[in-house]
Design a protein around this motif. Sequence first.
Motif, PDB file in Angstrom:
ATOM      1  N   UNK A 190       0.817  -1.229   0.000  1.00  0.00           N
ATOM      2  CA  UNK A 190       0.000   0.000   0.000  1.00  0.00           C
ATOM      3  C   UNK A 190       0.847   1.274   0.000  1.00  0.00           C
ATOM      4  N   UNK A 191       2.148   1.150   0.277  1.00  0.00           N
ATOM      5  CA  UNK A 191       3.028   2.324   0.290  1.00  0.00           C
ATOM      6  C   UNK A 191       3.701   2.459  -1.073  1.00  0.00           C
ATOM      7  N   UNK A 192       3.551   3.619  -1.687  1.00  0.00           N
ATOM      8  CA  UNK A 192       4.076   3.831  -3.042  1.00  0.00           C
ATOM      9  C   UNK A 192       5.598   3.676  -3.092  1.00  0.00           C
ATOM     10  N   UNK A 193       6.288   4.122  -2.033  1.00  0.00           N
ATOM     11  CA  UNK A 193       7.747   3.987  -2.017  1.00  0.00           C
ATOM     12  C   UNK A 193       8.182   2.532  -2.131  1.00  0.00           C
ATOM     13  N   UNK A 194       7.426   1.646  -1.509  1.00  0.00           N
ATOM     14  CA  UNK A 194       7.746   0.218  -1.590  1.00  0.00           C
ATOM     15  C   UNK A 194       7.492  -0.278  -3.009  1.00  0.00           C
ATOM     16  N   UNK A 195       6.357   0.160  -3.607  1.00  0.00           N
ATOM     17  CA  UNK A 195       6.005  -0.341  -4.938  1.00  0.00           C
ATOM     18  C   UNK A 195       7.035   0.104  -5.989  1.00  0.00           C
ATOM     19  N   UNK A 196       7.474   1.361  -5.934  1.00  0.00           N
ATOM     20  CA  UNK A 196       8.445   1.746  -6.980  1.00  0.00           C
ATOM     21  C   UNK A 196       9.811   1.111  -6.729  1.00  0.00           C
ATOM     22  N   UNK A 197      10.114   0.767  -5.468  1.00  0.00           N
ATOM     23  CA  UNK A 197      11.344   0.019  -5.213  1.00  0.00           C
ATOM     24  C   UNK A 197      11.230  -1.430  -5.671  1.00  0.00           C
ATOM     25  N   UNK A 198      10.003  -1.953  -5.722  1.00  0.00           N
ATOM     26  CA  UNK A 198       9.776  -3.277  -6.324  1.00  0.00           C
ATOM     27  C   UNK A 198      10.160  -3.220  -7.798  1.00  0.00           C
ATOM     28  N   UNK A 199       9.710  -2.165  -8.485  1.00  0.00           N
ATOM     29  CA  UNK A 199      10.049  -2.011  -9.900  1.00  0.00           C
ATOM     30  C   UNK A 199      11.560  -1.924 -10.088  1.00  0.00           C
ATOM     31  N   UNK A 200      12.223  -1.160  -9.231  1.00  0.00           N
ATOM     32  CA  UNK A 200      13.686  -1.035  -9.331  1.00  0.00           C
ATOM     33  C   UNK A 200      14.378  -2.364  -9.042  1.00  0.00           C
ATOM     34  N   UNK A 201      13.832  -3.125  -8.084  1.00  0.00           N
ATOM     35  CA  UNK A 201      14.419  -4.427  -7.761  1.00  0.00           C
ATOM     36  C   UNK A 201      14.262  -5.408  -8.920  1.00  0.00           C
ATOM     37  N   UNK A 202      13.109  -5.397  -9.548  1.00  0.00           N
ATOM     38  CA  UNK A 202      12.888  -6.306 -10.683  1.00  0.00           C
ATOM     39  C   UNK A 202      13.843  -5.986 -11.828  1.00  0.00           C
ATOM     40  N   UNK A 203      14.107  -4.701 -12.004  1.00  0.00           N
ATOM     41  CA  UNK A 203      15.087  -4.322 -13.018  1.00  0.00           C
ATOM     42  C   UNK A 203      16.494  -4.778 -12.626  1.00  0.00           C
ATOM     43  N   UNK A 204      16.786  -4.694 -11.330  1.00  0.00           N
ATOM     44  CA  UNK A 204      18.105  -5.071 -10.838  1.00  0.00           C
ATOM     45  C   UNK A 204      18.357  -6.573 -10.978  1.00  0.00           C
ATOM     46  N   UNK A 205      17.364  -7.394 -10.582  1.00  0.00           N
ATOM     47  CA  UNK A 205      17.576  -8.847 -10.584  1.00  0.00           C
ATOM     48  C   UNK A 205      17.236  -9.472 -11.928  1.00  0.00           C
TER      49      UNK A 205
END
Length: 561
Positions: free
Chosen positions: A499-514
Amino acid sequence: MAGASELGTGPGAAGGDGDDSLYPIAVLIDELRNEDVQLRLNSIKKLSTIALALGVERTRSELLPFLTDTIYDEDEVLLALAEQLGNFTGLVGGPDFAHCLLPPLENLATVEETVVRDKAVESLRQISQEHTPVALEAYFVPLVKRLASGDWFTSRTSACGLFSVCYPRASNAVKAEIRQQFRSLCSDDTPMVRRAAASKLGEFAKVLELDSVKSEIVPLFTSLASDEQDSVRLLAVEACVSIAQLLSQDDLETLVMPTLRQAAEDKSWRVRYMVADRFSELQKAMGPKITLNDLIPAFQNLLKDCEAEVRAAAAHKVKELGENLPIEDRETIIMNQILPYIKCPEVRLNIISNLDCVNEVIGIRQLSQSLLPAIVELAEDAKWRVRLAIIEYMPLLAGQLGVEFFDEKLNSLCMAWLVDHVYAIREAATNNLMKLVQKFGTEWAQNTIVPKVLVMANDPNYLHRMTTLFCINALSEACGQEITTKQMLPIVLKMAGDQVANVRFNVAKSLQKIGPILDTNALQGEVKPVLQKLGQDEDMDVKYFAQEAISGTSVSVAWRY
């Protein structure tokens, strides 16, 4: 200054009916009068070439007098001149004429600029060795006396560096005069002169007879170590090492130790710092008996000194102190008399940073039990920079202590840092986990680290949930494709619904990273749908980073197939 016609600058000096052999010195004079400092410097640097052209007689009779009377130039030029003259003996006719070089160097030894004086003294010391004993007393010793009794402190400071080179070859009568002049300089009214004398006290002591060391040098040492200026007192500590090497154990205990104890407790931290900094040398010079009875207690006080610089200097000497102790007493002394006094964070950190060296001295089993309380205390220190420092040493500790001890005693600390309230600590803790996986291997990571990291994905604090993503980013490459795909990826995908947007956009960054680590099936079947959904997110930042991830190389390439 010599007349112009004498130096070849008169009519015909550079050609015509005159003697062409006079030309080099005429050119030198013109260049030394030039306003361009670099030109003057270049002319000084080719003095040896000019001297060769003139020959030894004219170098002695014309060039050296000219240089003696021309000490008025820029410091850079004078420095070059002082250096050149130190290698001029062969150009003036050899050792029999080495004394001809003394006048210009004597002048240079009196100038205001310290580096010029030091270079002149260095050249004079070099030339002194080329004097015969007779020439030494006829020319060099009078020069030292003139400098030592000069009106300006600059000459007296220069004299301090010359006593030790002329004393050994002087007659007994002259030796007594030299010692008397050195004593006078040690009590000079000017602190700069006393500093210079203190800095040369140990060197001078080495060339004196033992009786003179005990009767004259030791009292001078005691006096200088009690000087009103701490800059003099700390130099006396430095001299103590040389003096101690010359005396018997009984003489050391009665003549030197009282003064050294006083220095170790000096009111000035700079003097105490010098004792700590020279501790290993003092320990060797004093011997094992005095070390155990006197130096170890002093060292304990230095380790808990009120000044951080002193504590750090002492900590740097722990390894050498241990190596210099008798083997049969080494472990007992370090465990019972050194480590218990390591209370300050910077001292403990210094010990830990040199753990591999200390380990060689007393063994890791004893060391680990002794240091563990300190490590735990530092790991929980109120100052976040101390916590940060201990994190950075954790891979070193892991390598020294081994995986079993690490898991039992330190693993929980590493996990606790991941939820620290300071971001820099959480970031360092994440990098620390990656280094530990590299050290202990993927199987250890799979069983010990990854499960604990993934549990944090359900933490109520969104900052801790984001730390889970940061850890996955750091660990994925070290853990490899299988662990990343099977254990980490599902958690990342699940967090896409946070529910926290900061977590969701870090999910996107993590998916790009891994992404580069995952296989094509995982990218197509699992990552792509989640990123597409995030690309339609109501939050602009989430949407942006999702689109960035979709256009990322590894993801976009995989999606083309």
